[in-house]
Design a protein around this motif. Sequence first.
Motif, PDB file in Angstrom:
ATOM      1  N   ASP A   1     -37.001 -45.264  21.688  1.00 36.95           N
ATOM      2  CA  ASP A   1     -36.576 -45.941  20.465  1.00 36.95           C
ATOM      3  C   ASP A   1     -36.300 -44.975  19.312  1.00 36.95           C
ATOM      4  OD1 ASP A   1     -36.931 -48.439  21.710  1.00 36.95           O
ATOM      5  OD2 ASP A   1     -39.056 -48.462  21.154  1.00 36.95           O
ATOM      6  N   LEU A   2     -36.860 -43.789  19.406  1.00 39.22           N
ATOM      7  CA  LEU A   2     -36.813 -42.854  18.273  1.00 39.22           C
ATOM      8  C   LEU A   2     -35.409 -42.400  17.875  1.00 39.22           C
ATOM      9  CD1 LEU A   2     -40.028 -40.812  18.983  1.00 39.22           C
ATOM     10  CD2 LEU A   2     -39.661 -42.570  17.260  1.00 39.22           C
ATOM     11  N   PRO A   3     -34.494 -42.131  18.802  1.00 38.85           N
ATOM     12  CA  PRO A   3     -33.153 -41.705  18.360  1.00 38.85           C
ATOM     13  C   PRO A   3     -32.473 -42.712  17.430  1.00 38.85           C
ATOM     14  CG  PRO A   3     -33.433 -41.210  20.678  1.00 38.85           C
ATOM     15  CD  PRO A   3     -34.627 -42.030  20.263  1.00 38.85           C
ATOM     16  N   ALA A   4     -32.638 -43.990  17.692  1.00 36.06           N
ATOM     17  CA  ALA A   4     -32.021 -45.006  16.833  1.00 36.06           C
ATOM     18  C   ALA A   4     -32.639 -44.998  15.441  1.00 36.06           C
ATOM     19  CB  ALA A   4     -32.159 -46.384  17.471  1.00 36.06           C
ATOM     20  N   VAL A   5     -33.949 -44.815  15.366  1.00 38.56           N
ATOM     21  CA  VAL A   5     -34.631 -44.773  14.062  1.00 38.56           C
ATOM     22  C   VAL A   5     -34.232 -43.500  13.313  1.00 38.56           C
ATOM     23  CG1 VAL A   5     -36.848 -44.832  12.864  1.00 38.56           C
ATOM     24  CG2 VAL A   5     -36.527 -46.173  14.954  1.00 38.56           C
ATOM     25  N   ARG A   6     -34.168 -42.373  14.032  1.00 35.56           N
ATOM     26  CA  ARG A   6     -33.741 -41.113  13.391  1.00 35.56           C
ATOM     27  C   ARG A   6     -32.308 -41.227  12.879  1.00 35.56           C
ATOM     28  NH1 ARG A   6     -36.985 -38.334  17.575  1.00 35.56           N
ATOM     29  NH2 ARG A   6     -35.178 -38.361  18.932  1.00 35.56           N
ATOM     30  N   ALA A   7     -31.445 -41.891  13.645  1.00 34.62           N
ATOM     31  CA  ALA A   7     -30.046 -42.056  13.210  1.00 34.62           C
ATOM     32  C   ALA A   7     -29.988 -42.896  11.936  1.00 34.62           C
ATOM     33  CB  ALA A   7     -29.214 -42.687  14.321  1.00 34.62           C
ATOM     34  N   LEU A   8     -30.752 -43.980  11.890  1.00 33.68           N
ATOM     35  CA  LEU A   8     -30.769 -44.809  10.681  1.00 33.68           C
ATOM     36  C   LEU A   8     -31.311 -44.007   9.505  1.00 33.68           C
ATOM     37  CD1 LEU A   8     -30.316 -47.500   9.246  1.00 33.68           C
ATOM     38  CD2 LEU A   8     -32.648 -48.136   9.925  1.00 33.68           C
ATOM     39  N   ARG A   9     -32.374 -43.244   9.746  1.00 34.19           N
ATOM     40  CA  ARG A   9     -32.933 -42.413   8.668  1.00 34.19           C
ATOM     41  C   ARG A   9     -31.865 -41.480   8.097  1.00 34.19           C
ATOM     42  NH1 ARG A   9     -37.359 -38.230  10.400  1.00 34.19           N
ATOM     43  NH2 ARG A   9     -35.550 -37.423  11.499  1.00 34.19           N
TER      44      ARG A   9
END
Length: 183
Positions: A55-63
Motif C-alpha cells: 500500500d505504501l507506494p500509493a500513499v507516497r505518491a499522494l504525499r
Amino acid sequence: MDLFTGELLALDLVNTRAATSDGEADALDDAAGFTAWLALQTHRLSPLPAMTRDDLPAVRALREHVRQALDAVRQGGTAPDAVAAINQAVRAAPPYRILAGDGTAETRRDGDALTCLLAQLAEAAVDLLSSPDVERVRACEGPHCRMLFLPAHPRRRWCSPTLCGNRVRVARHHQRRKAAERP
C-alpha cells in the motif's frame, strides 16, 4: 524516525519525510513506520486501516502530490497535475452520511481500506489548499530541515522549538563563545 505530528493532517502527511542529522528519514519506508504514523492520527482518520508494504507506494505518491501542490501555492503558482491527482483520490471514495440505528449520523466511504485512506488524506489536502491559511504555511528554518508548519504565532520559525529551535540556539551559542575566545 521520530514522527513530527500535531499540524494539520495534510502537513503531517508531507512531514512523514524529513531530513535528519543521520540523513533522510521516511515514515513511509515500511509498513511498521506508516502504522506508527497512522496510530498518531486516530483522532483524524477513521477507521484506521491495517497497511501493508504493497500500500505504501500509493500513499507516497499522494504525499508527493500534496507536497508539489503546497510548494506551488507557497510560491504563488499552481501544480495542475498534483491537483488532479489529489482530486482523483478524493473522488475514488467520497464521503457520505448515514443515519445509524441509534439516531446518530455517521460518515462513511465506499471502497477498500487503501482507497478510503487515500481519500481522507486527499480531502485533508483539499481543505488546506483551499483555505486562506495555506498562504501562512512555512518551512522550518532549521538547517537541513524540510518540515512544514502552520504557525500559531507570527514569529514562529522552526518546526519544533525542542528540535530545530534548540539546534539553532545551541549553534549560535557555540559561535558566540568561539568569537569571544579569539584574541
